[in-house]
Design a protein around this motif. Structure first.
Motif, PDB file in Angstrom:
ATOM      1  N   VAL A 126      33.135  46.819  27.959  1.00 15.64           N
ATOM      2  CA  VAL A 126      33.942  46.152  28.984  1.00 15.64           C
ATOM      3  C   VAL A 126      34.290  47.185  30.052  1.00 15.64           C
ATOM      4  CG1 VAL A 126      36.042  44.877  29.505  1.00 15.64           C
ATOM      5  CG2 VAL A 126      34.896  44.533  27.305  1.00 15.64           C
ATOM      6  N   PHE A 146      30.311  43.495  29.744  1.00 19.15           N
ATOM      7  CA  PHE A 146      31.164  42.723  30.643  1.00 19.15           C
ATOM      8  C   PHE A 146      31.727  43.653  31.708  1.00 19.15           C
ATOM      9  CE2 PHE A 146      31.414  40.033  26.834  1.00 19.15           C
ATOM     10  CZ  PHE A 146      31.264  38.764  27.388  1.00 19.15           C
ATOM     11  N   ALA A 148      35.033  43.507  34.702  1.00 20.66           N
ATOM     12  CA  ALA A 148      36.110  42.763  35.339  1.00 20.66           C
ATOM     13  C   ALA A 148      35.702  42.436  36.772  1.00 20.66           C
ATOM     14  CB  ALA A 148      37.396  43.587  35.317  1.00 20.66           C
ATOM     15  N   GLU A 149      36.139  41.288  37.243  1.00 23.89           N
ATOM     16  CA  GLU A 149      35.742  40.855  38.585  1.00 23.89           C
ATOM     17  C   GLU A 149      36.179  41.848  39.649  1.00 23.89           C
ATOM     18  OE1 GLU A 149      35.873  36.770  41.304  1.00 23.89           O
ATOM     19  OE2 GLU A 149      36.886  36.858  39.365  1.00 23.89           O
ATOM     20  N   ASN A 217      30.942  40.877  40.549  1.00 21.69           N
ATOM     21  CA  ASN A 217      30.019  39.749  40.712  1.00 21.69           C
ATOM     22  C   ASN A 217      28.614  40.209  41.091  1.00 21.69           C
ATOM     23  OD1 ASN A 217      31.783  37.528  40.138  1.00 21.69           O
ATOM     24  ND2 ASN A 217      32.775  37.858  42.109  1.00 21.69           N
ATOM     25  N   GLY A 227      27.819  39.913  32.098  1.00 17.40           N
ATOM     26  CA  GLY A 227      28.738  38.850  32.481  1.00 17.40           C
ATOM     27  C   GLY A 227      30.073  39.361  32.987  1.00 17.40           C
ATOM     28  N   ILE A 228      30.815  38.468  33.649  1.00 20.98           N
ATOM     29  CA  ILE A 228      32.161  38.766  34.120  1.00 20.98           C
ATOM     30  C   ILE A 228      33.136  38.490  32.972  1.00 20.98           C
ATOM     31  CG2 ILE A 228      34.021  38.063  35.691  1.00 20.98           C
ATOM     32  CD1 ILE A 228      31.928  39.587  37.138  1.00 20.98           C
ATOM     33  N   GLY A 229      34.052  39.418  32.732  1.00 15.77           N
ATOM     34  CA  GLY A 229      35.024  39.200  31.663  1.00 15.77           C
ATOM     35  C   GLY A 229      35.838  40.442  31.391  1.00 15.77           C
ATOM     36  N   GLY A 230      36.835  40.260  30.533  1.00 14.64           N
ATOM     37  CA  GLY A 230      37.712  41.357  30.158  1.00 14.64           C
ATOM     38  C   GLY A 230      37.772  41.535  28.651  1.00 14.64           C
ATOM     39  N   GLN A 233      37.151  38.198  26.468  1.00 13.44           N
ATOM     40  CA  GLN A 233      35.738  37.811  26.420  1.00 13.44           C
ATOM     41  C   GLN A 233      34.925  38.829  25.628  1.00 13.44           C
ATOM     42  OE1 GLN A 233      37.617  37.872  29.123  1.00 13.44           O
ATOM     43  NE2 GLN A 233      37.546  35.828  30.039  1.00 13.44           N
ATOM     44  N   GLY A 234      35.293  40.114  25.772  1.00 13.35           N
ATOM     45  CA  GLY A 234      34.572  41.152  25.050  1.00 13.35           C
ATOM     46  C   GLY A 234      34.726  41.026  23.543  1.00 13.35           C
ATOM     47  N   LYS A 237      32.828  37.897  22.253  1.00 11.16           N
ATOM     48  CA  LYS A 237      31.388  38.147  22.153  1.00 11.16           C
ATOM     49  C   LYS A 237      31.074  39.061  20.983  1.00 11.16           C
ATOM     50  CE  LYS A 237      27.125  37.879  23.464  1.00 11.16           C
ATOM     51  NZ  LYS A 237      26.369  36.604  23.391  1.00 11.16           N
TER      52      LYS A 237
END
Length: 253
Positions: A126, A146, A148-149, A217, A227-230, A233-234, A237
């Motif tokens: 991440v 991942f 972060a945006e 992005n 993918g986008i996530g923090g 989400q990490g 997954k």
């Protein structure tokens, strides 16, 4: 870096009524405290605790040279034994790598990336804040990545500091080192070699350097990050990968 250890102060009441002793408790607490102070890491999870090991890589990645004490650094000689211990510990089923680095020593960064990519257990990276320079290979070394945006990743050619001998062999050495980075990144992500080199050698975007600062992005759009996530989400997954490995017979409880 010299670190000061401050002893706790005691009152007269504390001396008169000592706390009940817990066998091994004081020693264990001291060991955990020492680990946090030296490595910024908690101890490897004990039985009944999390089956996920969290590895943090922050600041500048320190390699063969010791950086000034005011620099926030991650020492690669600290990370390597942690990765080996996590790989050997049967209670650890997955490794979550939190990355927020400005880059650093190329060979140290590649060593960390190679170790992460060679782990047999599921790994998820991440990127929060930034995964710049040699942090890019580390970010893509895991099974899934991942970002972060709001995070960014700076992609630029390798640079040298200190004495540089102006001979053709020096430039050939830099080019070969750079190709090592390019090969690793393209082999462990979906980005093509042409796209990665285009971002690496782009001019006009960075004020004092050549290269590109890629946002969250755009990193996903270019195939650099999955993918986008923090953190949420990490972990989700990582648990998914752990369950998949269990189903395949790779892990037992």
């Amino acid at each position: 870096m010299n670190e000061q250890h401050h002893k706790p102060s005691y009152t007269a009441n504390d001396a008169a009524e000592p706390a009940p002793e817990v066998p091994g408790g004081e020693k264990t607490a001291a060991a955990v405290t020492e680990t946090i102070q030296q490595l910024g890491q908690t101890a490897v999870p004990a039985p009944g605790e999390s089956n996920v090991y969290c590895l943090t890589i922050i600041g500048q990645i320190e390699g063969h040279l010791v950086l000034p004490p005011q620099n926030k650094t991650t020492k690669y000689e600290h990370l390597i034994p942690q990765l080996v211990a996590a790989e050997q510990n049967p209670r650890i089923e997955g490794i979550l790598i939190i990355l927020n680095t400005v880059g650093g020593d190329v060979e140290a960064g590649l060593a960390i990336a190679e170790m992460i990519s060679s782990l047999s257990k599921p790994t998820v990276t991440v990127v929060i804040g930034g995964g710049h320079s040699i942090g890019v290979p580390i970010a893509v070394a895991s099974d899934y990545s991942f970002i972060a945006e709001s995070a960014t990743m700076t992609i630029h050619p390798i640079r040298m500091t200190g004495l540089v001998i102006g001979v053709p062999q020096t430039f050939e050495y830099i080019e070969k080192m750079q190709e090592r980075v390019v090969r690793f990144v393209t082999a462990h992500s979906q980005i093509s070699e042409n796209t990665f080199k285009e971002l690496m050698f782009k001019t006009g975007e960075l004020n004092r350097d050549i290269g590109t600062a890629v946002g969250g992005n755009d990193a996903v759009k270019n195939g650099l990050i999955d993918g986008i996530g923090g953190i949420g989400q990490g972990l989700a997954k990582l648990n998914e990968l752990i369950e998949s490995r269990r189903a395949g017979g790779g892990l037992t409880q």
